[in-house]
Design an enzyme around this catalytic site. Structure first.
Site, PDB file in Angstrom:
ATOM      1  N   THR A 317      -0.773   3.686  -6.827  1.00  0.00           N
ATOM      2  CA  THR A 317      -0.868   5.115  -6.552  1.00  0.00           C
ATOM      3  C   THR A 317      -0.305   5.500  -5.192  1.00  0.00           C
ATOM      4  O   THR A 317       0.104   6.638  -4.997  1.00  0.00           O
ATOM      5  CB  THR A 317      -2.333   5.588  -6.644  1.00  0.00           C
ATOM      6  OG1 THR A 317      -3.136   4.834  -5.752  1.00  0.00           O
ATOM      7  CG2 THR A 317      -2.864   5.424  -8.062  1.00  0.00           C
ATOM      8  N   CYS A 318      -0.289   4.566  -4.254  1.00  0.00           N
ATOM      9  CA  CYS A 318       0.293   4.870  -2.943  1.00  0.00           C
ATOM     10  C   CYS A 318       1.771   5.209  -3.069  1.00  0.00           C
ATOM     11  O   CYS A 318       2.314   5.971  -2.277  1.00  0.00           O
ATOM     12  CB  CYS A 318       0.129   3.684  -1.999  1.00  0.00           C
ATOM     13  SG  CYS A 318      -1.164   3.916  -0.783  1.00  0.00           S
ATOM     14  N   PHE A 319       2.413   4.609  -4.061  1.00  0.00           N
ATOM     15  CA  PHE A 319       3.860   4.751  -4.187  1.00  0.00           C
ATOM     16  C   PHE A 319       4.255   5.560  -5.414  1.00  0.00           C
ATOM     17  O   PHE A 319       5.434   5.681  -5.719  1.00  0.00           O
ATOM     18  CB  PHE A 319       4.506   3.360  -4.253  1.00  0.00           C
ATOM     19  CG  PHE A 319       4.075   2.458  -3.132  1.00  0.00           C
ATOM     20  CD1 PHE A 319       4.491   2.691  -1.832  1.00  0.00           C
ATOM     21  CD2 PHE A 319       3.215   1.397  -3.373  1.00  0.00           C
ATOM     22  CE1 PHE A 319       4.073   1.874  -0.795  1.00  0.00           C
ATOM     23  CE2 PHE A 319       2.794   0.572  -2.341  1.00  0.00           C
ATOM     24  CZ  PHE A 319       3.228   0.812  -1.041  1.00  0.00           C
TER      25      PHE A 319
END
Length: 361
Positions: A317-319
């Site tokens: 989810t960070c990317f």
């Protein structure tokens, strides 16, 4: 983040899921941060807290906006009012950051924030039965009911129930004042006034919270619907907008059969599943409104595995990245993707996806 948890995290749920949080830190651009905000909104619109409730239309399964939520009129303690103020700060933050909140609130919430009056059409949009009852009483004489017959049919007194079912006196000693053929118009007027302003303390608190983040005159630039869309985003997934912000990695291309099947699966999902998909891949439930509001491109990467049909997709989810196995068919992909996004409901950094035996089912 501790302030968030103090106010909104009333319970900790332990849910198994398939996301990689190993590189996440809690910053405004990471998946953990976004997912936390989404989770806060989910808890706001649930029975976990006593701040919002389903509209009366939703409770009675009648009329419009059954899926929407309204403030609880009786939520007026000092702690609850401070919670509404904090929500107002979040609203102000959204206007700065363009990060939308997955809320579903009707015009009766947004109109007071932009200085517009709430009218009977707004009340009908959340409580159709109330407005229909008032209209029926207003014109009861047109149905052949005379003054002599009125008391045998209508047994109301000068009280009414709010959206939360609590009884409210409409005037001093109202419990002991019967509604008559002659004073029914006064009763109707008082009910309308009470019901169209019953959320005033909560909305004033939200507005105060917003004033600590933004200059309130800014709100005069919005219509209520514009403010709603700016803060909530659009509940429907704009697939074409997402496709324009998609890059393919690790062997996938736009013409790959697996990629074509992926977009067919996305098109087949329900609006609720679209929200789950975005939560799974990006930690938020709605896309930005416009292209220039995307802070990241969606990355669709090919997962390296010798048993693709036995493997669930993984997200980072960070990317804003989805690692997707090269499934043998549309049907297999749809089954695996829906399972993954449906089981991903909460953050649980203690869970290690590599130890999930269920992956092999």
């Amino acid at each position: 983040m501790g302030f968030f948890f103090f106010f909104f995290s009333s319970r900790r749920r332990h849910t198994r899921y398939w996301r990689d949080w190993s590189s996440d830190v809690c910053s405004p651009i990471c998946g953990l941060y976004r997912d936390s905000l989404s989770q806060f909104c989910t808890e706001l619109q649930s029975e976990a807290l006593s701040l919002f409730q389903k509209t009366p239309n939703g409770q009675h399964n009648a009329g419009l906006n059954r899926e929407m939520w309204v403030p609880v009129p009786s939520a007026s303690s000092a702690t609850q009012i401070s919670m509404y103020e904090f929500l107002g700060k979040l609203f102000g933050l959204v206007l700065y950051t363009q990060f939308t909140l997955n809320l579903d609130l009707p015009a009766m919430v947004w109109k007071p924030l932009v200085g517009m009056n709430v009218d009977l059409s707004d009340l009908k949009a959340i409580d159709a039965m109330c407005v229909q009852s008032l209209d029926a009483l207003r014109t009861i004489d047109q149905k052949g009911i005379t003054e002599d017959m009125f008391e045998d049919i209508i047994t109301e007194v000068f009280t009414t129930n709010g959206s939360d079912g609590k009884e409210i006196e409409l005037k001093p000693n109202g419990k002991n004042i019967p509604v008559t053929f002659q004073n029914r118009f006064e009763w109707i007027s008082l009910v309308e006034k009470m019901r169209t302003t019953e959320f005033a303390p909560q909305m004033e608190a939200i507005r105060r919270g917003m004033s600590s983040v933004i200059p309130l005159p800014i709100l005069n630039l919005f219509t209520w619907n514009e403010l709603k869309i700016t803060i909530e985003g659009r509940s429907s997934l704009d697939i074409y907008l997402l496709q324009r912000h998609t890059v393919y990695r690790a062997g996938y291309s736009e013409d790959d059969e697996t990629v074509k099947n992926f977009w067919k699966v996305i098109e087949s999902l329900t609006p609720q599943q679209h929200s789950l998909f975005l939560r799974f891949t990006w930690g938020r439930s709605r896309l930005p409104l416009f292209s220039d509001q995307f802070t990241q491109e969606f990355k669709l990467s090919k997962m390296s595995t010798e048993t693709p049909d036995k493997t669930l997709p993984t997200s980072h989810t960070c990317f804003f990245e989805l690692e997707l196995p090269a499934y043998s068919s549309y049907e297999v992909m749809r089954e695996k993707l829906i399972y993954a996004i449906s089981e991903c409901e909460a953050i649980d950094t203690d869970f290690n996806p590599s130890n999930a035996d269920i992956w092999q089912n």
